[in-house]
Design an enzyme around this catalytic site. Structure first.
Site, mmCIF file in Angstrom:
data_model
loop_
_atom_site.group_PDB
_atom_site.id
_atom_site.type_symbol
_atom_site.label_atom_id
_atom_site.label_comp_id
_atom_site.label_asym_id
_atom_site.label_seq_id
_atom_site.Cartn_x
_atom_site.Cartn_y
_atom_site.Cartn_z
ATOM 1 N N GLY A 10 0.820 -1.213 0.000
ATOM 2 C CA GLY A 10 0.000 0.000 0.000
ATOM 3 C C GLY A 10 0.852 1.261 0.000
ATOM 4 N N ILE A 12 1.425 3.835 2.391
ATOM 5 C CA ILE A 12 2.390 4.015 3.489
ATOM 6 C C ILE A 12 3.233 2.757 3.657
ATOM 7 C CG2 ILE A 12 2.686 4.439 5.962
ATOM 8 C CD1 ILE A 12 0.076 6.066 5.905
ATOM 9 N N ASP A 31 -0.185 -8.802 1.480
ATOM 10 C CA ASP A 31 -1.077 -7.776 0.938
ATOM 11 C C ASP A 31 -2.029 -8.472 -0.033
ATOM 12 O OD1 ASP A 31 -0.538 -4.360 0.495
ATOM 13 O OD2 ASP A 31 -2.111 -5.425 -0.599
ATOM 14 N N GLY A 36 -3.566 -1.871 -2.498
ATOM 15 C CA GLY A 36 -2.112 -1.876 -2.710
ATOM 16 C C GLY A 36 -1.791 -2.246 -4.146
ATOM 17 N N LEU A 74 -0.277 -2.660 9.003
ATOM 18 C CA LEU A 74 -0.809 -1.505 8.264
ATOM 19 C C LEU A 74 -1.964 -1.880 7.355
ATOM 20 C CD1 LEU A 74 2.174 -0.552 9.090
ATOM 21 C CD2 LEU A 74 1.944 1.055 7.205
ATOM 22 N N ALA A 115 -0.857 0.272 13.302
ATOM 23 C CA ALA A 115 -1.108 1.550 12.638
ATOM 24 C C ALA A 115 -2.574 1.913 12.844
ATOM 25 C CB ALA A 115 -0.788 1.447 11.152
ATOM 26 N N TYR A 147 -15.272 3.412 10.736
ATOM 27 C CA TYR A 147 -13.814 3.281 10.600
ATOM 28 C C TYR A 147 -13.132 3.620 11.918
ATOM 29 C CZ TYR A 147 -9.098 4.203 8.827
ATOM 30 O OH TYR A 147 -7.745 4.205 8.616
ATOM 31 N N LYS A 151 -11.100 0.887 14.304
ATOM 32 C CA LYS A 151 -9.715 1.116 14.715
ATOM 33 C C LYS A 151 -9.612 1.221 16.236
ATOM 34 C CE LYS A 151 -7.066 1.061 11.093
ATOM 35 N NZ LYS A 151 -5.864 0.196 11.046
#
Ligand code: UDP
Length: 320
Positions: A10, A12, A31, A36, A74, A115, A147, A151
């Site tokens: 991806g 980052i 991934d 990504g 991530l 992350a 979201y 998280k």
């Protein structure tokens, strides 16, 4: 060190992979290439192990975590647009997928870097946002807040396991931008506006453009991530990773128009036009950067003009 980067193809993640390879660490990437892209790993692909799989596959995740010393988690469904268009898929990946990674780290006693996101703070009016501040969210009928909630569950899970011995640290990203931003992937205002400016299309500014963000160049995002993961002083802690210079979206748009020499104009579109009814935006978002400074000696120092120039140079070199 043997490192595992989930979401390493991806935006980052791939910059983090570059840094880890540069520092001579062993790197495995998992991934699913949903947002990504393998081209993000072009420069290092012969130096890393790449596994195309989803973090929803608990068996694969467990094996890969077992092979690593440090796990950078991530992989996530990111970008407000995606969250709103695919709330179910986003929630499952961001909760169940993260749980798979966290559980595997617990089982194998591996260090975890989780992350997370400045979206955690929601629409709080308190500025700057400090890591221990209250979260202020809207109704569950507004998909965007799913979201933040997902998280937050991940953070709670990691923090709860830390009480039982999990070695972990958490970073909350503030509006990262830089090369490899993909208007179709993570989306993001910088990617959208830059593409529009270069294509001489109107720059779509949502609302009046007075909402603000603190844009953080990706090299800084990666540096904060590495320090939080590898500096023992950061263990067990949550860190804001962001530049604390506040910029309104309308100022960002005019800066990008000037920088690209575009003939585009700004076009204001309502939130309802873009996201449908019942959308809520975050009006301002500024990180309190004190903890990252005090504990990690970290400062996100790349100025917006400089970071945008670097992003533009990459864009021009790759989008011919
Ligand atoms: N935004 C905008 N035009 C775009 C994309 C985004 O005006 O083409 C606005 C968006 O409504 C928000 C801000 O820019 O107020 C940042 O959006 P982004 O999706 O980049 O990140 P986030 O909302 O997660 O901070």
């Amino acid at each position: 060190m043997r490192t595992l980067v989930t979401g390493g193809a991806g935006y980052i993640g791939s910059h983090l992979v570059d840094r880890l390879v540069h520092l001579n660490h062993e790197v495995t990437v998992i991934d699913d290439l949903s947002t990504g892209n393998l081209t993000n790993l072009q420069a290092v692909h012969s130096d890393i192990r790449f596994v195309e799989a989803t973090i929803l596959d608990a068996d694969i995740v467990e094996t890969l975590v077992g092979d690593a010393d440090v796990v950078f988690h991530l992989a996530a469904a990111v970008g407000v647009g995606h969250i709103i268009e695919q709330p179910l898929r986003s929630l499952v990946i961001n909760t169940k997928g993260a749980e798979n990674v966290i559980t595997a780290c617990v089982k194998h006693d591996r260090k975890l870097l989780l992350a997370s996101t400045s979206e955690i703070y929601g629409k709080t009016a308190k500025m700057p946002m400090s890591e221990d501040d209250d979260r202020v969210l809207g109704s569950t009928t507004i998909a965007r807040w799913g979201y933040s909630t997902a998280k937050a569950i991940d953070e709670h899970l990691a923090l709860a396991h830390a009480e039982h011995g999990l070695r972990m640290s958490i970073v909350r990203y503030f509006n990262s931008y830089g090369p490899r931003l993909d208007p179709r992937g993570y989306g993001s205002v910088v990617a959208n506006l830059m593409r529009q400016a270069i294509d001489n299309e109107p720059l779509t500014v949502h609302g009046d453009g007075s909402q603000t963000r603190c844009f953080t160049y990706v090299d800084d995002t990666v540096e904060g991530t590495l320090r939080a993961a590898l500096d023992l002083r950061g263990e067990g802690k949550i860190f804001n990773v962001g530049n604390d210079h506040e910029t309104s979206i309308i100022d960002l748009a005019t800066t990008i128009i000037a920088m690209t020499g575009s003939s585009s104009a700004v076009q204001h579109i309502s939130y309802e036009q873009r996201f449908g009814k019942g959308f809520e935006d975050t009006k301002r978002r500024i990180p309190d950067v004190q903890r990252a400074r005090d504990v990690l000696d970290f400062n996100a120092g790349v100025a917006l003009q400089d970071g945008l120039q670097r992003t533009l140079a990459w864009w021009r070199a790759t989008h011919r």
